[in-house]
Design a protein around this motif. Structure first.
Motif, PDB file in Angstrom:
ATOM      1  N   PRO A  41     -28.654  -0.520 -28.603  1.00  0.00           N
ATOM      2  CA  PRO A  41     -27.246  -0.165 -28.363  1.00  0.00           C
ATOM      3  C   PRO A  41     -27.030   1.339 -28.199  1.00  0.00           C
ATOM      4  O   PRO A  41     -26.220   1.761 -27.378  1.00  0.00           O
ATOM      5  CB  PRO A  41     -26.521  -0.681 -29.600  1.00  0.00           C
ATOM      6  CG  PRO A  41     -27.397  -1.736 -30.157  1.00  0.00           C
ATOM      7  CD  PRO A  41     -28.795  -1.310 -29.828  1.00  0.00           C
ATOM      8  N   ALA A  42     -27.771   2.134 -28.942  1.00  0.00           N
ATOM      9  CA  ALA A  42     -27.640   3.584 -28.808  1.00  0.00           C
ATOM     10  C   ALA A  42     -28.122   4.044 -27.432  1.00  0.00           C
ATOM     11  O   ALA A  42     -27.505   4.926 -26.814  1.00  0.00           O
ATOM     12  CB  ALA A  42     -28.411   4.288 -29.918  1.00  0.00           C
ATOM     13  N   ASP A  43     -29.198   3.437 -26.957  1.00  0.00           N
ATOM     14  CA  ASP A  43     -29.684   3.770 -25.620  1.00  0.00           C
ATOM     15  C   ASP A  43     -28.650   3.405 -24.556  1.00  0.00           C
ATOM     16  O   ASP A  43     -28.452   4.145 -23.593  1.00  0.00           O
ATOM     17  CB  ASP A  43     -30.997   3.047 -25.328  1.00  0.00           C
ATOM     18  CG  ASP A  43     -32.167   3.583 -26.128  1.00  0.00           C
ATOM     19  OD1 ASP A  43     -32.072   4.730 -26.613  1.00  0.00           O
ATOM     20  OD2 ASP A  43     -33.160   2.850 -26.277  1.00  0.00           O
ATOM     21  N   ALA A  44     -28.003   2.267 -24.731  1.00  0.00           N
ATOM     22  CA  ALA A  44     -26.979   1.847 -23.779  1.00  0.00           C
ATOM     23  C   ALA A  44     -25.803   2.820 -23.784  1.00  0.00           C
ATOM     24  O   ALA A  44     -25.244   3.133 -22.723  1.00  0.00           O
ATOM     25  CB  ALA A  44     -26.499   0.438 -24.112  1.00  0.00           C
ATOM     26  N   LEU A  45     -25.439   3.332 -24.955  1.00  0.00           N
ATOM     27  CA  LEU A  45     -24.347   4.307 -25.032  1.00  0.00           C
ATOM     28  C   LEU A  45     -24.724   5.618 -24.342  1.00  0.00           C
ATOM     29  O   LEU A  45     -23.898   6.231 -23.656  1.00  0.00           O
ATOM     30  CB  LEU A  45     -23.966   4.567 -26.488  1.00  0.00           C
ATOM     31  CG  LEU A  45     -23.272   3.414 -27.210  1.00  0.00           C
ATOM     32  CD1 LEU A  45     -23.120   3.744 -28.695  1.00  0.00           C
ATOM     33  CD2 LEU A  45     -21.933   3.113 -26.588  1.00  0.00           C
ATOM     34  N   VAL A  46     -25.953   6.039 -24.513  1.00  0.00           N
ATOM     35  CA  VAL A  46     -26.403   7.275 -23.862  1.00  0.00           C
ATOM     36  C   VAL A  46     -26.453   7.089 -22.342  1.00  0.00           C
ATOM     37  O   VAL A  46     -26.058   7.992 -21.588  1.00  0.00           O
ATOM     38  CB  VAL A  46     -27.772   7.714 -24.421  1.00  0.00           C
ATOM     39  CG1 VAL A  46     -28.358   8.850 -23.608  1.00  0.00           C
ATOM     40  CG2 VAL A  46     -27.634   8.121 -25.877  1.00  0.00           C
ATOM     41  N   GLY A  68     -21.299  10.643 -29.724  1.00  0.00           N
ATOM     42  CA  GLY A  68     -21.084  10.566 -31.171  1.00  0.00           C
ATOM     43  C   GLY A  68     -21.398   9.187 -31.719  1.00  0.00           C
ATOM     44  O   GLY A  68     -21.987   9.056 -32.797  1.00  0.00           O
ATOM     45  N   ALA A  69     -21.026   8.155 -30.987  1.00  0.00           N
ATOM     46  CA  ALA A  69     -21.326   6.793 -31.427  1.00  0.00           C
ATOM     47  C   ALA A  69     -22.823   6.498 -31.322  1.00  0.00           C
ATOM     48  O   ALA A  69     -23.392   5.822 -32.181  1.00  0.00           O
ATOM     49  CB  ALA A  69     -20.533   5.786 -30.602  1.00  0.00           C
TER      50      ALA A  69
END
Length: 91
Positions: free
Chosen positions: A4-9, A54-55
């Protein structure tokens, strides 16, 4: 980083590419209205990118920065509108 963090980036990177495309309209817009809307849109995209980063990195302080930047973006838009209207233009 997790998935999920990769998707946000990746989402933030897509928004940055969108903002770069909008900067073209801010630079060569034929009217002051085009430029004002483009600058406001770039500011809004910047707020979204700061919130996404930030997320992604789990840094809640980034949301404070994003909210502050959103307020400054709004004040810039109001100030620019006031200057243009006082010069006799219609925004």
């Amino acid at each position: 980083m997790s998935l999920p963090a990769d998707a946000l980036v990746v989402g933030a990177a897509l928004f940055v590419s969108l903002a770069v495309a909008m900067l073209g309209r801010a630079v060569e817009g034929p009217t002051i209205q085009d430029r004002a809307i483009a600058v406001n849109a770039v500011g809004t995209v910047t707020v979204v990118v700061i919130a996404l980063v930030g997320a992604a990195f789990d840094e809640p302080g980034f949301l404070d920065v994003a909210l502050t930047y959103a307020l400054l973006n709004f004040l810039l838009s109001v100030g620019l509108s006031k200057v243009v209207v006082e010069r006799g233009g219609v925004l």
